[in-house]
Design an enzyme around this catalytic site. Structure first.
Site, PDB file in Angstrom:
ATOM      1  N   GLY D 152       0.825  -1.196   0.000  1.00 22.35           N
ATOM      2  CA  GLY D 152       0.000   0.000   0.000  1.00 22.35           C
ATOM      3  C   GLY D 152       0.863   1.250   0.000  1.00 22.35           C
ATOM      4  N   CYS D 153       0.259   2.373  -0.374  1.00 22.91           N
ATOM      5  CA  CYS D 153       1.032   3.613  -0.487  1.00 22.91           C
ATOM      6  C   CYS D 153       1.500   4.117   0.877  1.00 22.91           C
ATOM      7  CB  CYS D 153       0.225   4.682  -1.222  1.00 22.91           C
ATOM      8  SG  CYS D 153      -1.438   4.944  -0.576  1.00 22.91           S
ATOM      9  N   TYR D 154       0.584   4.208   1.844  1.00 24.20           N
ATOM     10  CA  TYR D 154       1.005   4.654   3.172  1.00 24.20           C
ATOM     11  C   TYR D 154       2.031   3.703   3.780  1.00 24.20           C
ATOM     12  CZ  TYR D 154      -2.880   8.081   3.365  1.00 24.20           C
ATOM     13  OH  TYR D 154      -3.728   9.128   3.142  1.00 24.20           O
ATOM     14  N   SER D 157       5.534   4.378   2.505  1.00 23.49           N
ATOM     15  CA  SER D 157       6.169   5.583   3.057  1.00 23.49           C
ATOM     16  C   SER D 157       6.563   5.381   4.516  1.00 23.49           C
ATOM     17  CB  SER D 157       5.244   6.793   2.907  1.00 23.49           C
ATOM     18  OG  SER D 157       4.280   6.840   3.935  1.00 23.49           O
TER      19      SER D 157
END
Lengths: 352, 352, 352, 352
Positions: D152-154, D157
């Site tokens: 996932g994107c979060y 990061s």
């Protein structure tokens, strides 16, 4: 001594024009909002849809005209066209005043209306009675109007830009090009892909070239003011911002004229208008300078380069939700009821 | 019966806080703006710098205190720190009231002030007299203040978010993290590369991590309210938008507590406050819902996941130019002069 | 077998066009960037100014032509006009090739240059030699050019939009109106107030009406292509976005023509062009669809409403920093050196 | 000598991640896109939905697995969770490789998956086989994976931000707070009111506080890397921009450590990583500096103010559609097929 407040209702109040009407009317010294409708959100508190408007005590209700008729004296209609037609007719028959923000009572010729809106007009006699609600042109008629057809956003920016010169003999009425740039709120609040953030942001595009429904409305008003039959070229564009319309208007001149003389015509025409500001020579209107206010800022320029002679370039800026919709509607109400025309509207724009 | 208006002057009025002060004060029912200064634009009409404010009849003038002292009763200072120090002292000596939007009279400890602002405080006794202008905490003192130190934007959002619980025994005062997201107008109007459109647009970044000057101000106020010595972790971020601060605040709890109970504390604390809105359970504050208004929207959440026990998450939203600067300044003036506290401030936010 | 890379230098590389040149040339398969200059940032690593470009091993250096001449074969000039004039002349004398992104070698008539740029042209014979670097029109000349004058951003969007029809007899060459909407990066990276985030965001405005320096450049090229002396009306507008120019171009027709026929002219004209995309009937160009790419998207429309007969409306979209500046410069280099014309340029635009 | 290209298909390719996959794969030197599906737009040319991608020769087709299986070697799944589960299983049974951009094969514990996604996992043995596609942690496993669960994107990061220190004894694993700020494209392309332009623009808000589905994914990976059971506090925020995630991560330290030492840990950990850039001391990551690229920029800071000792503050920036989705998917494909890991991905970010 203080009179009881005027009771007002907003029909179809869950969109952006509804939000601005609510904001303006809730802060208006002479009125009380007694009802606001939304078919999809009936029963919900106003704050459920409008996070910014809290503690209003208002809930959305269904559009039940028999009930609503008893609740208010004047009705603001933010309904889809056709529904607005019928609703206005019902309310008029019940003796109520109507300010219609749809297009239903703007186009005077039922044939033109049918052609552009794909539906017949069922109340042609009411249409005749309705007044086009541009105060700078029709203030005296609006005073006595029972149905006021609130102008479209693009027409307001275009007609205010052209009114001072359109009938003049130095202007070529067959040469008008209106290139308008609009923020996104004019497209309404219903979720459709082209108005998603990631589609609009960082992009500019033209749309509805030569086919936008505001075209006949602009033509009607320019023709009416000038006494000539006028056809225009109108190109709307979508901008990555919430609010604002900037219209850049090109008109060829039939004979040369000086810039100060044209500027003088504009200053004279709008001398006593509370909401039209003719800018100083060389100052450019910016939509940000009218954002959140009911002002229309205007500036004029002359182009001497074109091989075909002089061209007048008029730039006008409005907030499409204020002077282009809800602000104008409140201004019209003020005129219809003899209130101070600026009541509830005299805030300066916040900047930035 | 109507009293003569209070005469107000704005010193250093060519920036964004000056613009908002002008807008608010020009629309205020009880005051008259008699002067506004700008060293670089002295002589220019207000509209030359603020395209949105036209026909005010005001020109910028030089900061000449001997002249200005005679012109107004109360002075809003939007000057750089240090200049503000001296100006406030001069005006105070002349018997004038001062609302200082700089940081000069906020930090009560001259040593702390010197450490963070790299200059000594030359008027420590005045500093003692000055009142920190957060009405929700210090209303009674503000009523009698002659110098009101208008709070910083981040501190307002942080302190209003924490005030209802910071002194409570269930809160761990050594665990506070304040992660703030701010629009760009807080950086002022002077042209510097990091705040050019193309640098800010489509970007988010942190800055001044653990070193922002608002840190000691927040710590001073949290310590004062709680009666404990509090140090915080504060991280400001720059957002691609004009206005608004959203602060997300994390506080560990020492013992478990229910969400309704915390929410109750917030509702009780702000029950009578005209400008603080505690949102319904589960509703998220958004800066857009307070944009252009003096409101602070608050919502609280509980996190039960962390291995270290419960964490309270408080989200607060303000418009940094209104409740975070000029709006608060007008609110303070209203309190200092016994006007209705909401005079000139009770517009709902325009949306969108 | 693989040839040694072409050595390239960028003079005046600290702005936005410099950033894009660096990005494109660092990723180009046939070149090596050997120098990049910046007077103010000499000595700094490229990443100090361009956070996005890391580990390039490049430092900014001073503009010392004696040193630089030995470092590269081809020089990209992103210098202010006048400085560019002299620098190009020096490099030319030293046997180097020059791609000049300033306006100094675009305007063929030194008198016109002097009039619009307020400085004489000191190298009129070089001016004659320089080739206007619009590949779609001058590809064969560019192949042999030693000085290529890279076109302005507005002229690229306007001339590509008009080239297929401007010489045709059905077009009225005295009726051309070009209404352009540009992102902010075109204004450069130097900090000035009108391009601060809070001034540009949420605003649209016209500027330099009838006085923008790209006017004579557009006129020169349209005149050259059509063989007629053409004067235009050109109005640039500033948009709240980083990149992109949308030009809406209005031309009156002398006799009626069908839309498919005009569309056919465009498709034929650009059939073999790698970077011009003529859109399907009814599809509107959007700047976002070309953002970050070297494409120019074009669409044509006919307006039959105007009382004066048909008007052709052409809409063109480019990224002002790519096809409008640095992308075109790389395309020109590819042509000048016999590389594949699309080398280093064939990325599709990222969306959104 | 040149090998035939790898045949790739994109299932569910009409959204923003599909658009970026198409853009990257169309420009990739080693692959050929043979199919892209969309249930709603089957039959339409790719350009009908993606104005920026023209002349690809690709049309959307229906998701018919029997047909599609024959068309490609590797499948990128951009399908809703649950559909992805079954599709991956079918393709795996047919001997195809799968890169799944949904969450279906990320959460290793079927019970946790069921709890957060409200549906059982029907292929627990496949789930065991699937590899979490974060190359910086699992590169060797990805090389041999037949199903790669794209992160996932979060989580990308957050995990890249914490990986170098999470297992270290000086870190308190029970103190992690992740405050993330995301652009709007992460919410997808389906039209819903909260992601309309006028709702998102000029606003910042938190959402899904303590309840976002990426929470267990982050916890799983941090626990796996550290060998400890880790629970986090995660607050996502919505930003008015298209792309980018900035995560500000707070971790308490158990014992003091110097900033250079922590920075050294980060530099060592990512020394050979092509897509992670550890910034110089004091330099702040900005989402704009990675926009349009596959980079993750990282910077670390120490806070010594908190009464509870030192806190490590890590700031990470990615483009949510590249390193946070489609870029990572292409990177994973490169690893799975032994291509150069940076193939098709080595463009620098365009700025601005």
């Amino acid at each position: 001594m203080p009179k009881p407040p005027l009771k007002v209702a907003i029909l179809g109040g869950s969109g952006y024009t509804g939000a601005e009407l609510l904001r303006l009317l809730l802060g208006h010294p002479r009125v009380k909002v007694t009802a606001v409708t939304s078919e999809r959100s009936a029963g919900a508190d106003v704050s459920a849809l409008f996070l910014h408007l809290r503690n209003t005590g208002l809930k959305f209700e269904l559009l039940d005209l028999n009930v609503l008729t008893k609740k208010a004296d004047v009705f603001f209609l933010c309904l889809p066209h056709k529904t607005s037609q019928e609703t206005a007719a019902f309310l008029h028959a019940a003796g109520k005043k109507v300010i219609d923000l749809s297009a239903d009572y703007r186009i005077k010729d039922p044939g033109v209306y049918r052609q552009w809106y794909n539906t017949p007009h069922l109340f042609p006699s009411l249409l005749k009675k309705a007044v086009y609600g541009l105060p700078e042109i029709y203030r005296d008629k609006i005073k006595k109007a029972s149905i006021t057809a609130n102008p479209g956003c693009y027409p307001t920016s275009a007609v205010l830009g052209l009114a001072p010169v359109i009938g003049k003999n130095f202007v070529d009425p067959d040469s008008i090009i209106i290139d308008s740039k609009s923020g996104t709120s004019g497209a309404g609040r219903s979720p459709v892909q082209p108005f998603m953030f990631c589609e609009v942001n960082e992009s500019v595009k033209a749309y509805a070239v030569s086919s936008h429904r505001h075209t006949p409305e602009i033509e009607q008003e320019l023709s009416s003011i000038s006494g000539k039959s006028i056809r225009i070229i109108f190109t709307p564009h979508l901008m990555p911002m919430d609010r604002g319309i900037l219209s850049t208007i090109y008109v060829r001149l039939r004979k040369n004229i000086s810039l100060p003389k044209v500027q003088g015509l504009y200053r004279d025409f709008y001398r006593d208008e509370p909401f039209v500001r003719v800018l100083e020579n060389g100052v450019y209107p910016a939509t940000k300078a009218v954002r959140g206010s009911n002002f229309c800022d205007l500036s004029v320029f002359l182009n001497n380069r074109g091989a075909g002679g002089q061209t007048l370039i008029i730039v006008s800026a409005i907030d499409n939700l204020l002077k282009g919709a809800s602000g104008a509607a409140v201004q019209n109400m003020n005129i219809m009821y003899g209130f101070d025309e600026t009541a509830g509207l005299l805030t300066s724009p916040p900047f930035p």
